[in-house]
Design a protein around this motif. Structure first.
Motif, PDB file in Angstrom:
ATOM      1  N   VAL A 186       0.858  -1.197   0.000  1.00 16.90           N
ATOM      2  CA  VAL A 186       0.000   0.000   0.000  1.00 16.90           C
ATOM      3  C   VAL A 186       0.891   1.243   0.000  1.00 16.90           C
ATOM      4  O   VAL A 186       0.671   2.185  -0.771  1.00 16.90           O
ATOM      5  N   TRP A 187       1.921   1.211   0.833  1.00 18.35           N
ATOM      6  CA  TRP A 187       2.827   2.364   0.904  1.00 18.35           C
ATOM      7  C   TRP A 187       3.512   2.602  -0.440  1.00 18.35           C
ATOM      8  O   TRP A 187       3.617   3.717  -0.933  1.00 18.35           O
ATOM      9  N   ARG A 188       3.950   1.485  -1.051  1.00 18.89           N
ATOM     10  CA  ARG A 188       4.588   1.609  -2.373  1.00 18.89           C
ATOM     11  C   ARG A 188       3.609   2.209  -3.382  1.00 18.89           C
ATOM     12  O   ARG A 188       3.977   3.070  -4.186  1.00 18.89           O
ATOM     13  N   ALA A 189       2.362   1.761  -3.347  1.00 19.94           N
ATOM     14  CA  ALA A 189       1.355   2.265  -4.293  1.00 19.94           C
ATOM     15  C   ALA A 189       1.114   3.765  -4.077  1.00 19.94           C
ATOM     16  O   ALA A 189       0.899   4.513  -5.034  1.00 19.94           O
ATOM     17  N   LEU A 190       1.176   4.206  -2.818  1.00 21.84           N
ATOM     18  CA  LEU A 190       0.981   5.643  -2.545  1.00 21.84           C
ATOM     19  C   LEU A 190       2.186   6.450  -3.034  1.00 21.84           C
ATOM     20  O   LEU A 190       2.035   7.551  -3.578  1.00 21.84           O
ATOM     21  N   GLN A 191       3.377   5.903  -2.835  1.00 20.26           N
ATOM     22  CA  GLN A 191       4.591   6.571  -3.339  1.00 20.26           C
ATOM     23  C   GLN A 191       4.497   6.743  -4.863  1.00 20.26           C
ATOM     24  O   GLN A 191       4.884   7.758  -5.422  1.00 20.26           O
ATOM     25  N   GLN A 247      11.374   4.596  -4.246  1.00 17.82           N
ATOM     26  CA  GLN A 247      11.100   5.944  -4.743  1.00 17.82           C
ATOM     27  C   GLN A 247       9.732   6.074  -5.423  1.00 17.82           C
ATOM     28  O   GLN A 247       9.358   7.163  -5.842  1.00 17.82           O
ATOM     29  N   GLY A 248       9.022   4.972  -5.590  1.00 22.29           N
ATOM     30  CA  GLY A 248       7.709   5.028  -6.250  1.00 22.29           C
ATOM     31  C   GLY A 248       7.790   5.264  -7.749  1.00 22.29           C
ATOM     32  O   GLY A 248       6.800   5.642  -8.376  1.00 22.29           O
ATOM     33  N   VAL A 249       8.953   5.023  -8.334  1.00 20.42           N
ATOM     34  CA  VAL A 249       9.132   5.314  -9.762  1.00 20.42           C
ATOM     35  C   VAL A 249       8.533   4.193 -10.617  1.00 20.42           C
ATOM     36  O   VAL A 249       8.715   3.010 -10.330  1.00 20.42           O
ATOM     37  N   ARG A 250       7.810   4.559 -11.661  1.00 23.16           N
ATOM     38  CA  ARG A 250       7.326   3.588 -12.649  1.00 23.16           C
ATOM     39  C   ARG A 250       8.557   3.085 -13.404  1.00 23.16           C
ATOM     40  O   ARG A 250       9.248   3.863 -14.048  1.00 23.16           O
ATOM     41  N   SER A 272     -11.663   9.674  -3.993  1.00 27.21           N
ATOM     42  CA  SER A 272     -11.798  11.064  -4.430  1.00 27.21           C
ATOM     43  C   SER A 272     -10.771  11.389  -5.528  1.00 27.21           C
ATOM     44  O   SER A 272     -11.084  12.042  -6.533  1.00 27.21           O
ATOM     45  N   GLY A 273      -9.539  10.905  -5.362  1.00 26.83           N
ATOM     46  CA  GLY A 273      -8.498  11.145  -6.360  1.00 26.83           C
ATOM     47  C   GLY A 273      -8.841  10.499  -7.706  1.00 26.83           C
ATOM     48  O   GLY A 273      -8.658  11.100  -8.766  1.00 26.83           O
ATOM     49  N   LEU A 274      -9.376   9.278  -7.664  1.00 24.99           N
ATOM     50  CA  LEU A 274      -9.723   8.582  -8.902  1.00 24.99           C
ATOM     51  C   LEU A 274     -10.844   9.326  -9.639  1.00 24.99           C
ATOM     52  O   LEU A 274     -10.815   9.481 -10.864  1.00 24.99           O
ATOM     53  N   LYS A 275     -11.795   9.817  -8.847  1.00 23.07           N
ATOM     54  CA  LYS A 275     -12.907  10.575  -9.450  1.00 23.07           C
ATOM     55  C   LYS A 275     -12.362  11.816 -10.168  1.00 23.07           C
ATOM     56  O   LYS A 275     -12.754  12.120 -11.302  1.00 23.07           O
ATOM     57  N   THR A 276     -11.420  12.510  -9.524  1.00 24.07           N
ATOM     58  CA  THR A 276     -10.832  13.705 -10.135  1.00 24.07           C
ATOM     59  C   THR A 276     -10.045  13.346 -11.395  1.00 24.07           C
ATOM     60  O   THR A 276     -10.135  14.044 -12.414  1.00 24.07           O
ATOM     61  N   ALA A 277      -9.276  12.264 -11.321  1.00 25.15           N
ATOM     62  CA  ALA A 277      -8.474  11.856 -12.498  1.00 25.15           C
ATOM     63  C   ALA A 277      -9.388  11.581 -13.686  1.00 25.15           C
ATOM     64  O   ALA A 277      -9.083  11.973 -14.819  1.00 25.15           O
ATOM     65  N   ARG A 278     -10.505  10.914 -13.434  1.00 27.25           N
ATOM     66  CA  ARG A 278     -11.434  10.598 -14.539  1.00 27.25           C
ATOM     67  C   ARG A 278     -12.101  11.854 -15.086  1.00 27.25           C
ATOM     68  O   ARG A 278     -12.295  11.990 -16.298  1.00 27.25           O
ATOM     69  N   SER A 279     -12.426  12.762 -14.192  1.00 28.53           N
ATOM     70  CA  SER A 279     -13.036  14.026 -14.642  1.00 28.53           C
ATOM     71  C   SER A 279     -12.043  14.813 -15.512  1.00 28.53           C
ATOM     72  O   SER A 279     -12.395  15.359 -16.562  1.00 28.53           O
ATOM     73  N   LEU A 280     -10.770  14.803 -15.091  1.00 33.00           N
ATOM     74  CA  LEU A 280      -9.741  15.506 -15.867  1.00 33.00           C
ATOM     75  C   LEU A 280      -9.566  14.879 -17.245  1.00 33.00           C
ATOM     76  O   LEU A 280      -9.423  15.578 -18.254  1.00 33.00           O
ATOM     77  N   LYS A 321      -2.332   7.090 -13.851  1.00 32.44           N
ATOM     78  CA  LYS A 321      -2.802   7.425 -12.494  1.00 32.44           C
ATOM     79  C   LYS A 321      -4.088   6.660 -12.180  1.00 32.44           C
ATOM     80  O   LYS A 321      -4.274   6.192 -11.065  1.00 32.44           O
ATOM     81  N   GLU A 322      -4.978   6.539 -13.170  1.00 35.87           N
ATOM     82  CA  GLU A 322      -6.235   5.807 -12.941  1.00 35.87           C
ATOM     83  C   GLU A 322      -5.937   4.373 -12.480  1.00 35.87           C
ATOM     84  O   GLU A 322      -6.479   3.884 -11.495  1.00 35.87           O
ATOM     85  N   ARG A 323      -5.013   3.712 -13.213  1.00 37.08           N
ATOM     86  CA  ARG A 323      -4.639   2.340 -12.832  1.00 37.08           C
ATOM     87  C   ARG A 323      -3.996   2.318 -11.445  1.00 37.08           C
ATOM     88  O   ARG A 323      -4.253   1.438 -10.635  1.00 37.08           O
ATOM     89  N   GLU A 324      -3.143   3.331 -11.193  1.00 38.14           N
ATOM     90  CA  GLU A 324      -2.431   3.353  -9.906  1.00 38.14           C
ATOM     91  C   GLU A 324      -3.396   3.577  -8.730  1.00 38.14           C
ATOM     92  O   GLU A 324      -3.217   3.015  -7.655  1.00 38.14           O
TER      93      GLU A 324
END
Ligand code: ZN
Length: 575
Positions: free
Chosen positions: A39-44, A74-77, A347-355, A379-382
């Motif tokens: 979970v922490w890695r996914a947030l990074q 580092q949370g890097v893709r 909330s973040g996913l909702k914003t990403a989709r709206s954008l 970001k949506e997948r993440e």
């Protein structure tokens, strides 16, 4: 006189069929996707758009500690691109050689990257054995083919930074290593040029210019390449991660140890500091840095950086909101109850989709629009990955045993076979999640029927009770003419062809074709829909080693292979 003739003995085996022993590696749960550390890695990952591509020639050439530090620290893709699957080596664990060994090594590499936490890609070139010279290697592989392949991958993955294991000269040793270096250096220069490989543009790819190119420095190469004005970045991959209880170098070594056919990674990594040195050899940044603190110095990899790219004041508030949702999730993260961050993620996913919707509508040049949608889709997948992990959500898609008391099932399905597949989902978190629907995806021509749902949830939406399983059973029938599960790459001659033919070019770069059968569940939190996908698997118990789960694959009812493939026999009557 004794006359001898060499004749190939008829082999009935379907070459390339992935049988019970070479399905996707089962490494148990270390790479489990729902631990508090995941979970922490996914947030990074959510808080950055930074992307790195590491290029090598063979499985085991990679700097796994660096890849693990990038992804888990580092949370890097992060992705690894290997020119070959390592078909040309010896095999310490079984009889497989050449293409069959390539499949074994692919499986081993898949096991390794679960530890590194990265994406894995391969080119279509075959490891044809040891090559002393660059020109020999490039003659067999075709330089243009290699370059086109890597440029295509760069345009597909869009790395900000490329890290080449090799520098493209004799110091790399093996001809394959030199080729990997030469092609990486050239691909960095041309991937952003729309006039190079313009056929990619017709396929929907965009030119992409990575910003920095590094090579990893080895101890034996150090004195050759060091010059006073070359910045060298030192990264401590021995850094300790308390959530994992290990350093990144230690995690990486565990992953490497799965590369058993070549016997690497069999000793444990030492604890403590372990430096990786990176040398910047090319950059498109106008100011060539004298010294660097990070791989991403000079690059904007923030979420707000996306707003600057869009340069559309009407969207600024929503990009800021996206950033704030991620910040809030990171602030509220608690390893003992990681689900507390789920409302921020919804909330973040909702914003990403709206954008994404607005970016499709506003006035923007095509390349900027395409890149913003690319970043937001990531970001949506993440957000979904992070939410699935934070809830601790589990989805099992398992072939059901046929009327016996054993939990074991067949390991390979055959054409015409009928069986059941159970989907079982559990939400252990005290967060209200509504079940929206579940479906089983399978190849065309297969019959599937939902048989029963043994919970309160019938058709349509219902709330999943905390830690109460939701189970759905499907009846499946494999058609008589079902395609067998095979590798998507092949070649006519293991002795003459040095490049694979792709039977399914749409799977290009992937370690293997996507699974034949997979289950998808959609659920809803705070009015936002999330999905979770799992491939269907069979179960067997290998005493005393325990349960093994393998991807559901299809093979002929009977297959024979004759060993050895070639025999020398006298054809005259007298010896
Ligand atoms: Zn190598």
């Amino acid at each position: 006189m004794l006359r001898k003739i060499v004749i190939p003995i008829l082999a009935f085996a379907l070459l390339g069929t992935i049988g019970g022993t070479t399905t996707m590696a089962d490494t148990g749960e270390m790479a489990g996707t729902t631990s508090a550390s995941e979970v922490w890695r996914a947030l990074q990952r959510l808080q950055t758009t930074a992307t790195v591509l590491h290029t090598v020639a063979h499985p085991d050439d990679e700097n796994g500690a660096l890849l693990t530090w990038l992804s888990r620290g580092q949370g890097v893709r992060t992705a690894l691109y290997s020119t070959t699957r390592g078909e040309g080596g010896a095999n310490l664990i079984g009889p497989e050689l050449f293409d069959a060994l390539g499949i074994v090594r692919t499986e081993e590499h898949l096991a390794a990257i679960r530890y590194y936490g990265i994406d894995l890609f391969f080119s279509s070139a075959v490891d044809f054995g040891y090559s002393k010279r660059l020109d020999e290697t490039l003659e067999k592989w075709d330089y243009q083919m290699l370059l086109e392949d890597m440029v295509r991958l760069i345009r597909y993955y869009r790395p900000d930074v490329i890290i080449s294991r090799f520098e493209g000269n004799r110091r790399d040793g093996h001809g394959h290593h030199q080729a990997s270096g030469v092609v990486t250096l050239e691909a960095f220069k041309v991937a952003g040029d729309a006039t190079r490989f313009p056929e990619h543009l017709a396929e929907g790819l965009q030119p992409w210019q990575p910003k920095k190119l590094y090579i990893t420095r080895s101890r034996w190469r150090r004195s050759d390449t060091e010059t006073a004005d070359t910045p060298v970045l030192k990264i401590d991959t021995g850094e300790y991660n308390a959530l994992l209880g290990l350093s990144y170098a230690q995690v990486a070594r565990q992953g490497l140890s799965y590369q058993r056919s070549q016997g690497v990674g069999q000793t444990r990594a030492s604890k403590g500091s372990s430096l990786t040195e990176l040398q910047l050899i090319n950059t498109t940044l106008s100011e060539h840095p004298k010294s660097e603190d990070s791989l991403f110095d000079g690059l904007d990899t923030t979420i707000v950086g996306m707003a600057r790219l869009a340069n559309a004041p009407t969207l600024n508030a929503e990009f800021t909101q996206l950033q704030e949702s991620v910040n809030a999730a990171i602030r509220d993260y608690d390893a003992r109850q990681p689900w507390t961050v789920v409302p921020h993620l919804a909330s973040g996913l909702k914003t990403a989709r709206s954008l994404m919707k607005k970016i499709q509508e506003i006035d923007l040049d095509d390349r900027t629009r395409s890149h913003l949608l690319f970043l937001l889709r990531n970001k949506e997948r993440e957000f979904m990955t992070a939410t699935n992990a934070a809830l601790g959500l589990s989805l099992e898609v398992l072939v059901q045993p046929a009327g016996t008391r054993s939990s074991e099932t067949f390991t390979v399905a055959i054409p015409g076979q009928k069986f059941s597949i159970g989907m079982r989902m559990v939400n252990p978190a005290p967060i209200a999640a509504e079940f929206v629907n579940a479906s089983l995806h399978m190849p065309e021509g297969w019959n599937v029927r939902q048989a029963k749902t043994d919970s309160d949830i019938e058709e349509g939406i219902g709330t999943m009770q905390t830690n109460e399983p939701v189970s759905i059973t499907f009846e499946v029938e494999v058609p008589q003419n079902a395609a067998y599960t095979q590798s998507y790459w092949t070649r006519e001659s293991e002795y003459h062809d040095a490049v694979y033919t792709l039977k399914h070019p749409e799977h290009r770069f992937l370690p293997a074709a996507p699974p034949d059968v997979h289950g998808v569940v959609t659920y809803r939190v705070d009015g936002v829909d999330f999905t979770l996908t799992q491939p269907a698997k069979t179960r067997s118990i290998n005493r005393p080693w325990g349960e093994k789960r393998r991807l559901l694959t299809v093979a002929p009812a009977i297959s024979l292979s004759v060993s050895p493939h070639i025999g020398v026999i006298p054809i005259s009557g007298s010896a």
